[in-house]
Design an enzyme around this catalytic site. Structure first.
Site, PDB file in Angstrom:
ATOM      1  N   GLY A   1      -2.974  -7.333   8.207  1.00 55.00           N
ATOM      2  CA  GLY A   1      -2.234  -7.512   9.440  1.00 55.00           C
ATOM      3  C   GLY A   1      -0.803  -8.006   9.285  1.00 55.00           C
TER       4      GLY A   1
ATOM      5  N   ASP B   1       0.841  -1.193   0.000  1.00 50.29           N
ATOM      6  CA  ASP B   1       0.000   0.000   0.000  1.00 50.29           C
ATOM      7  C   ASP B   1       0.875   1.242   0.000  1.00 50.29           C
ATOM      8  OD1 ASP B   1      -2.250  -1.527   0.182  1.00 50.29           O
ATOM      9  OD2 ASP B   1      -2.878  -0.808   2.162  1.00 50.29           O
TER      10      ASP B   1
ATOM     11  N   LYS C   1      -8.287   0.624  -5.118  1.00 54.06           N
ATOM     12  CA  LYS C   1      -9.487   0.042  -4.522  1.00 54.06           C
ATOM     13  C   LYS C   1     -10.745   0.776  -4.955  1.00 54.06           C
ATOM     14  CE  LYS C   1      -7.113  -1.159  -0.169  1.00 54.06           C
ATOM     15  NZ  LYS C   1      -7.073  -2.623  -0.173  1.00 54.06           N
TER      16      LYS C   1
ATOM     17  N   GLY D   1      -5.638  -2.787   8.731  1.00 52.38           N
ATOM     18  CA  GLY D   1      -5.273  -1.633   9.537  1.00 52.38           C
ATOM     19  C   GLY D   1      -4.990  -1.943  10.996  1.00 52.38           C
TER      20      GLY D   1
ATOM     21  N   ARG E   1      -6.243 -20.512   6.795  1.00 52.25           N
ATOM     22  CA  ARG E   1      -6.372 -21.889   7.304  1.00 52.25           C
ATOM     23  C   ARG E   1      -7.723 -22.477   6.937  1.00 52.25           C
ATOM     24  NH1 ARG E   1      -2.902 -24.726  10.486  1.00 52.25           N
ATOM     25  NH2 ARG E   1      -1.305 -23.540  11.570  1.00 52.25           N
TER      26      ARG E   1
ATOM     27  N   GLY F   1      -0.271  -3.806   3.937  1.00 51.35           N
ATOM     28  CA  GLY F   1      -0.997  -2.547   3.927  1.00 51.35           C
ATOM     29  C   GLY F   1      -0.301  -1.532   4.798  1.00 51.35           C
ATOM     30  N   SER F   2      -0.853  -1.347   5.983  1.00 56.24           N
ATOM     31  CA  SER F   2      -0.333  -0.329   6.890  1.00 56.24           C
ATOM     32  C   SER F   2       1.036  -0.699   7.445  1.00 56.24           C
ATOM     33  CB  SER F   2      -1.326  -0.154   8.042  1.00 56.24           C
ATOM     34  OG  SER F   2      -2.646  -0.183   7.550  1.00 56.24           O
TER      35      SER F   2
END
Lengths: 180, 290
Positions: B212, B22, B79, B151, B163, B233-234
């Site tokens: 995450g 990102d 997005k 996030g 999983r 991402g973050s």
């Protein structure tokens, strides 16, 4: 035949399946230790050349592979792999200033990255490859070969420009024989 | 399947074994490209900031996305809101390489997703389980990712989704052929896609992990669980040393099986994103769009 497939990023699983289907014994090259395996051919798969090139350096694979290629090891390269081999690389857009001018730089051709534009420019066609008609050819954000030295053999063309070539120990494609 | 869908699946194949990052500015995009990102996701605010800001979150300004397209040579994704056909058309018009129909933005349609077969440009969609993945593929998605809980910097949901998906794939493989009809009903998924999974033991499209991932170890964990690559991402630009962390995650995805190298890559990366515990938050984004 034993084929070492560069497996640092990209469609290496497809390249492995392609060579297995032709009866070759295949192993992955992810780091230096993998080079203990002897090989009859090095296969460079599709993917992002900027990522593969960086990882070749970060993982210490660049020098030992270059030595083998210079020593005459057979190389089979598609798309990003062709860019890694090219003597000259053109970028239609902006070029990452931290990136080297070329990677292996052994193949006497000029390659233009993303020559057909973004993903909407990706396409499929059929054509003549090495005397064989109706071969499906898939171009994914593909590069184009814009210049070749006179001793390079041309195996296929699109719009008059070479799309697959053979030069000494190297066979290279702008399209993906492993996807069809 | 038409040529466009196949070509779009092919592009996802080229991204495998890679890290999609990102970015919110051309400068961050350049850092990501130099660090070895195989693509970047252009967005005005990264998920952690979207979560912090609250309110309605929409597609990014096309001018901002075009700035990032001009800054790098790797594929650029962006997005659109779930079900927002017009945002997707706009992204297609600026020749984005991949659209993420994403639960991170506020959904525009709380029931339906976009009919992605009507677009030439490819789509990636989030999924928490096999049924959700196959429904999105049935609608034309040519790449799947886990939904994670964006996030948060907490990898627990991405692990749960990956999983679950892999275990459901193994179950479908183990069924008798005449049990696939019932399985398709249970999964609420198209029968032909359930049959594909039964015969091939995998999704018909590339499957990445998202949500995450903050460390090289997180990335290696997701690869171990069957991801074919990761979105970060973050986790990168909310950390202390983005360039170093990004490069370390790229190497971790390639050599996720080499724990000595992972140990080295994990050294001195500076502070990771602080993160929030995924079960202490109020807005559950993964629930958006089923």
């Amino acid at each position: 035949m034993k084929v070492g497939v560069l497996a640092v990023q990209g469609a290496f699983a497809e390249m492995e399946a392609y060579w297995r289907a032709q009866g070759a014994e295949v192993f992955e090259i992810r780091q230096r230790a993998d080079l203990k395996n002897g090989m009859d051919m090095l296969a460079l798969p599709g993917g992002e050349s900027t990522v593969q090139g960086k990882l070749l350096n970060d993982l210490g694979l660049f020098a030992p592979l270059k030595e083998r290629i210079d020593g005459g090891l057979a190389v089979f390269a598609v798309c990003a792999g062709l860019i890694l081999l090219a003597e000259k690389i053109e970028d239609p857009g902006s070029r990452d200033a931290t990136r080297p001018e070329t990677w292996f730089g052994v193949l006497p051709v000029t390659v233009r990255r993303n020559a057909y534009g973004r993903q909407l420019g990706s396409f499929r066609t059929v054509g003549m490859f090495d005397g064989q008609p109706d071969v499906p050819m898939t171009f994914i954000r593909a590069p184009a070969i814009t210049a070749v030295s006179p001793d390079v053999g041309v195996l296929s063309t699109f719009d008059g420009a070479p799309t697959a070539i053979r030069w000494r120990n190297i066979t290279a494609f702008t399209w993906h024989p492993e996807l069809n | 399947m038409d040529d466009r869908q196949e070509l779009n699946r092919n592009l996802a194949q080229m991204l495998k074994g890679g890290v999609i990052m990102d970015v919110t500015t051309p400068e961050q995009a350049k850092i990501a490209e130099a660090a070895g990102a195989c693509a970047v996701m252009a967005l005005e605010r990264i998920p952690a900031d979207i979560r912090a800001a609250g309110g309605v979150s929409r597609m990014s300004d096309p001018a901002m996305i075009k700035g990032i397209q001009a800054a790098v040579s790797i594929p650029v994704m962006a997005k659109c809101r779930i079900g927002h056909i017009a945002e997707a058309r706009i992204l297609e018009a600026i020749e984005i390489d991949y659209i993420d129909e994403s639960e991170v933005l506020s959904p525009a349609d709380d029931v339906r997703h976009i009919d992605k077969t009507k677009f030439a440009v490819p789509f990636v969609c989030g999924a928490r389980d096999l049924g959700e993945a196959l429904r999105r593929i049935g609608e034309g998605a040519t790449m799947i990712r886990t939904k994670g809980e964006p996030g948060t910097g907490d990898v627990v949901q991405a692990v749960r989704h990956m999983r679950k998906m892999q275990s459901e794939i193994r179950r479908v493989v183990s069924l008798r052929e005449d049990e696939l009809y019932e399985a398709a009903k249970e999964l609420a998924a198209p029968l032909d896609l359930v049959k594909y999974v039964h015969e091939n033991g995998k999704l018909p499209v590339v499957n990445f992990a998202a949500g995450g991932v903050a460390t090289p170890a997180d990335a290696a964990l997701m690869m171990e669980l069957g991801a074919e690559g990761v979105f970060v991402g973050s986790g990168i630009f909310k950390s202390g040393d983005p360039a170093k962390r990004a490069a370390a995650i790229v190497q971790a995805v390639t050599n996720w099986q080499d724990s000595k190298l992972l140990a080295k890559l994990s050294e001195n990366l500076g502070p990771a994103m602080v993160g929030i515990n995924a079960d202490e938050i109020e807005t559950i984004m993964e629930e958006r769009g089923k």
